[in-house]
Design a protein around this motif. Structure first.
Motif, PDB file in Angstrom:
ATOM      1  N   ILE A 203      39.304 -19.257 -54.934  1.00  0.00           N
ATOM      2  CA  ILE A 203      40.723 -18.991 -54.653  1.00  0.00           C
ATOM      3  C   ILE A 203      40.841 -17.872 -53.617  1.00  0.00           C
ATOM      4  O   ILE A 203      41.608 -17.965 -52.654  1.00  0.00           O
ATOM      5  CB  ILE A 203      41.474 -18.623 -55.958  1.00  0.00           C
ATOM      6  CG1 ILE A 203      41.530 -19.838 -56.895  1.00  0.00           C
ATOM      7  CG2 ILE A 203      42.878 -18.107 -55.649  1.00  0.00           C
ATOM      8  CD1 ILE A 203      42.040 -19.523 -58.300  1.00  0.00           C
ATOM      9  N   ASP A 204      40.041 -16.821 -53.791  1.00  0.00           N
ATOM     10  CA  ASP A 204      40.105 -15.701 -52.843  1.00  0.00           C
ATOM     11  C   ASP A 204      39.610 -16.110 -51.457  1.00  0.00           C
ATOM     12  O   ASP A 204      40.042 -15.550 -50.447  1.00  0.00           O
ATOM     13  CB  ASP A 204      39.278 -14.522 -53.375  1.00  0.00           C
ATOM     14  CG  ASP A 204      39.898 -13.911 -54.633  1.00  0.00           C
ATOM     15  OD1 ASP A 204      41.061 -14.225 -54.931  1.00  0.00           O
ATOM     16  OD2 ASP A 204      39.216 -13.134 -55.326  1.00  0.00           O
ATOM     17  N   ALA A 205      38.680 -17.060 -51.422  1.00  0.00           N
ATOM     18  CA  ALA A 205      38.163 -17.532 -50.131  1.00  0.00           C
ATOM     19  C   ALA A 205      39.217 -18.360 -49.401  1.00  0.00           C
ATOM     20  O   ALA A 205      39.380 -18.248 -48.181  1.00  0.00           O
ATOM     21  CB  ALA A 205      36.899 -18.358 -50.344  1.00  0.00           C
ATOM     22  N   ILE A 206      39.919 -19.203 -50.142  1.00  0.00           N
ATOM     23  CA  ILE A 206      40.887 -20.132 -49.540  1.00  0.00           C
ATOM     24  C   ILE A 206      42.231 -19.450 -49.279  1.00  0.00           C
ATOM     25  O   ILE A 206      42.898 -19.723 -48.299  1.00  0.00           O
ATOM     26  CB  ILE A 206      41.075 -21.358 -50.478  1.00  0.00           C
ATOM     27  CG1 ILE A 206      39.757 -22.123 -50.604  1.00  0.00           C
ATOM     28  CG2 ILE A 206      42.191 -22.271 -49.987  1.00  0.00           C
ATOM     29  CD1 ILE A 206      39.700 -23.087 -51.776  1.00  0.00           C
ATOM     30  N   ARG A 207      42.593 -18.542 -50.197  1.00  0.00           N
ATOM     31  CA  ARG A 207      43.897 -17.865 -50.137  1.00  0.00           C
ATOM     32  C   ARG A 207      45.049 -18.862 -50.023  1.00  0.00           C
ATOM     33  O   ARG A 207      45.850 -18.820 -49.067  1.00  0.00           O
ATOM     34  CB  ARG A 207      43.952 -16.888 -48.965  1.00  0.00           C
ATOM     35  CG  ARG A 207      42.894 -15.808 -49.067  1.00  0.00           C
ATOM     36  CD  ARG A 207      42.875 -14.917 -47.847  1.00  0.00           C
ATOM     37  NE  ARG A 207      41.710 -14.055 -47.867  1.00  0.00           N
ATOM     38  CZ  ARG A 207      41.112 -13.567 -46.787  1.00  0.00           C
ATOM     39  NH1 ARG A 207      41.569 -13.838 -45.579  1.00  0.00           N
ATOM     40  NH2 ARG A 207      40.072 -12.795 -46.892  1.00  0.00           N
ATOM     41  N   PRO A 208      45.152 -19.791 -50.984  1.00  0.00           N
ATOM     42  CA  PRO A 208      46.246 -20.769 -50.929  1.00  0.00           C
ATOM     43  C   PRO A 208      47.584 -20.077 -51.192  1.00  0.00           C
ATOM     44  O   PRO A 208      47.612 -18.997 -51.794  1.00  0.00           O
ATOM     45  CB  PRO A 208      45.908 -21.732 -52.066  1.00  0.00           C
ATOM     46  CG  PRO A 208      45.164 -20.886 -53.048  1.00  0.00           C
ATOM     47  CD  PRO A 208      44.387 -19.888 -52.233  1.00  0.00           C
ATOM     48  N   ARG A 209      48.656 -20.691 -50.750  1.00  0.00           N
ATOM     49  CA  ARG A 209      49.980 -20.132 -51.065  1.00  0.00           C
ATOM     50  C   ARG A 209      50.448 -20.604 -52.418  1.00  0.00           C
ATOM     51  O   ARG A 209      51.218 -19.925 -53.095  1.00  0.00           O
ATOM     52  CB  ARG A 209      50.979 -20.510 -49.968  1.00  0.00           C
ATOM     53  CG  ARG A 209      50.612 -19.762 -48.690  1.00  0.00           C
ATOM     54  CD  ARG A 209      51.556 -20.012 -47.545  1.00  0.00           C
ATOM     55  NE  ARG A 209      52.915 -20.130 -47.994  1.00  0.00           N
ATOM     56  CZ  ARG A 209      53.742 -21.097 -47.598  1.00  0.00           C
ATOM     57  NH1 ARG A 209      53.344 -22.012 -46.742  1.00  0.00           N
ATOM     58  NH2 ARG A 209      54.956 -21.144 -48.046  1.00  0.00           N
ATOM     59  N   VAL A 210      50.015 -21.809 -52.801  1.00  0.00           N
ATOM     60  CA  VAL A 210      50.428 -22.362 -54.097  1.00  0.00           C
ATOM     61  C   VAL A 210      49.196 -22.914 -54.814  1.00  0.00           C
ATOM     62  O   VAL A 210      48.354 -23.580 -54.205  1.00  0.00           O
ATOM     63  CB  VAL A 210      51.468 -23.490 -53.918  1.00  0.00           C
ATOM     64  CG1 VAL A 210      51.882 -24.052 -55.273  1.00  0.00           C
ATOM     65  CG2 VAL A 210      52.688 -23.001 -53.147  1.00  0.00           C
ATOM     66  N   ILE A 211      49.114 -22.612 -56.108  1.00  0.00           N
ATOM     67  CA  ILE A 211      48.059 -23.168 -56.956  1.00  0.00           C
ATOM     68  C   ILE A 211      48.736 -23.984 -58.048  1.00  0.00           C
ATOM     69  O   ILE A 211      49.617 -23.472 -58.749  1.00  0.00           O
ATOM     70  CB  ILE A 211      47.219 -22.053 -57.616  1.00  0.00           C
ATOM     71  CG1 ILE A 211      46.522 -21.205 -56.551  1.00  0.00           C
ATOM     72  CG2 ILE A 211      46.204 -22.637 -58.602  1.00  0.00           C
ATOM     73  CD1 ILE A 211      45.875 -19.934 -57.105  1.00  0.00           C
ATOM     74  N   VAL A 212      48.343 -25.236 -58.202  1.00  0.00           N
ATOM     75  CA  VAL A 212      48.845 -26.042 -59.316  1.00  0.00           C
ATOM     76  C   VAL A 212      47.759 -26.064 -60.388  1.00  0.00           C
ATOM     77  O   VAL A 212      46.642 -26.537 -60.137  1.00  0.00           O
ATOM     78  CB  VAL A 212      49.193 -27.478 -58.861  1.00  0.00           C
ATOM     79  CG1 VAL A 212      49.621 -28.315 -60.063  1.00  0.00           C
ATOM     80  CG2 VAL A 212      50.313 -27.451 -57.823  1.00  0.00           C
ATOM     81  N   ALA A 213      48.070 -25.495 -61.547  1.00  0.00           N
ATOM     82  CA  ALA A 213      47.136 -25.500 -62.675  1.00  0.00           C
ATOM     83  C   ALA A 213      47.463 -26.709 -63.534  1.00  0.00           C
ATOM     84  O   ALA A 213      48.547 -26.806 -64.104  1.00  0.00           O
ATOM     85  CB  ALA A 213      47.271 -24.209 -63.478  1.00  0.00           C
ATOM     86  N   MET A 214      46.499 -27.634 -63.595  1.00  0.00           N
ATOM     87  CA  MET A 214      46.773 -28.908 -64.270  1.00  0.00           C
ATOM     88  C   MET A 214      46.259 -28.898 -65.702  1.00  0.00           C
ATOM     89  O   MET A 214      45.058 -28.796 -65.948  1.00  0.00           O
ATOM     90  CB  MET A 214      46.111 -30.046 -63.490  1.00  0.00           C
ATOM     91  CG  MET A 214      46.675 -30.192 -62.086  1.00  0.00           C
ATOM     92  SD  MET A 214      45.851 -31.534 -61.186  1.00  0.00           S
ATOM     93  CE  MET A 214      44.259 -30.786 -60.879  1.00  0.00           C
TER      94      MET A 214
END
Ligand code: URA
Ligand code: URA
Length: 277
Positions: A203-214
């Motif tokens: 997550i820290d590598a990608i730095r997404p703006r939104v994470i969907v936790a399924m």
């Protein structure tokens, strides 16, 4: 009996048939429980869900933002070098950072799950993705192919992604646990503790703006809560600099298709956050 007047619903000589792409779209929406599209142009062109107002704004969840090193301190000192390297490489590309984390994982034997796996399932997708999906752990198909979400649930996830006009290649997909638990049993707490630092590093590598936790496992693990997924979904959380949106797991949707509507609502929220720039 033949109609006495031309059937106005039938395509006329100049009409074009719905393109394959449009037909596919309609199929996704039907699958997601969207029963119709309004013919009212004003309604169709209305702005999508606005950004959450302050009252419903992302709820700061203090416990949901563990420092990477807290996870390391919880019992996996070997990961320190990975975090050091990732930090040192903060100027490099996300792809480079992801490659380093994968190298650090190596042919992992840190927990008992390595004994039963065929393939370690790291993650796939766009290293620069604005949107990341997090599931629980690989199942049989994923273990065989080394790619997350390729079985039946994965095919539904692909359609969910396409329903907001993205492709699988646009997003990044990973799991909390990288190796298939025997008989798909729930991952155990020590397995989560050992494996989750790698997800956090991704997550820290990608730095997404939104994470969907399924699903409840991913949502509870990331948010450090015991709350039921049915209570967590519909809300937006802050997590490691991203907005985290919990939603139902696609495998659950295969068993309870009536909940697809809820996931569609969650995905519209995802889309509006992404569109808000
Ligand atoms: N379920 C998950 O949680 N992850 C996968 O990769 C496949 C199924
Ligand atoms: N239980 C789960 O574990 N996941 C869901 O998505 C719904 C119920």
């Amino acid at each position: 009996m033949r109609p006495s007047r031309p059937d106005r619903r039938a395509p006329g000589p100049g009409a074009t048939r719905p393109s394959g792409q449009l037909a596919a779209h309609v199929a996704y929406f039907r699958e997601l429980g969207v029963s119709g599209v309004s013919r009212d142009r004003v309604w169709r062109l209305r702005p999508t869900d606005p950004e959450p107002s302050p009252a419903t704004a992302p709820e700061p969840v203090a416990a949901a933002q563990p420092e990477p090193c807290a996870a390391v301190a919880a019992g996996a000192p070997v990961e320190l070098s990975m975090f050091d390297q990732v930090a040192a490489l903060s100027a490099a590309t996300a792809e480079e950072r992801l490659r380093l984390i994968r190298e650090e994982l190596g042919d992992c034997t840190r927990c008992r799950l390595h004994g039963g796996r065929k393939t370690l399932v790291y993650g796939v997708g766009n290293p620069d993705a604005a949107l990341m999906f997090v599931g629980e752990a690989p199942g049989r198909d994923e273990d065989l192919q080394g790619i997350p979400f390729v079985g039946r649930a994965g095919q539904l996830l692909t359609r969910i992604i396409e329903a907001i006009d993205l492709r699988r290649d646009d997003v990044y997909i990973a799991n909390v646990i990288k190796c298939r638990p025997p008989d798909n049993r729930n991952p155990q707490p020590d397995e989560v503790r050992t494996c989750e630092p790698f997800l956090f590093a991704q997550i820290d590598a990608i730095r997404p703006r939104v994470i969907v936790a399924m699903g409840s496992f991913a949502a509870r693990t990331l948010l450090r809560t015991e709350d039921a997924i049915s209570r967590l979904r519909g809300r937006v959380f802050e997590f490691r600099g991203a907005r985290l949106i919990p939603t139902f797991h696609p495998a659950f949707l295969l068993r309870s298709p009536d909940r697809k509507r809820d996931v569609w609502e969650d995905m519209k929220k995802v889309r509006s956050i992404l569109q808000a720039g």
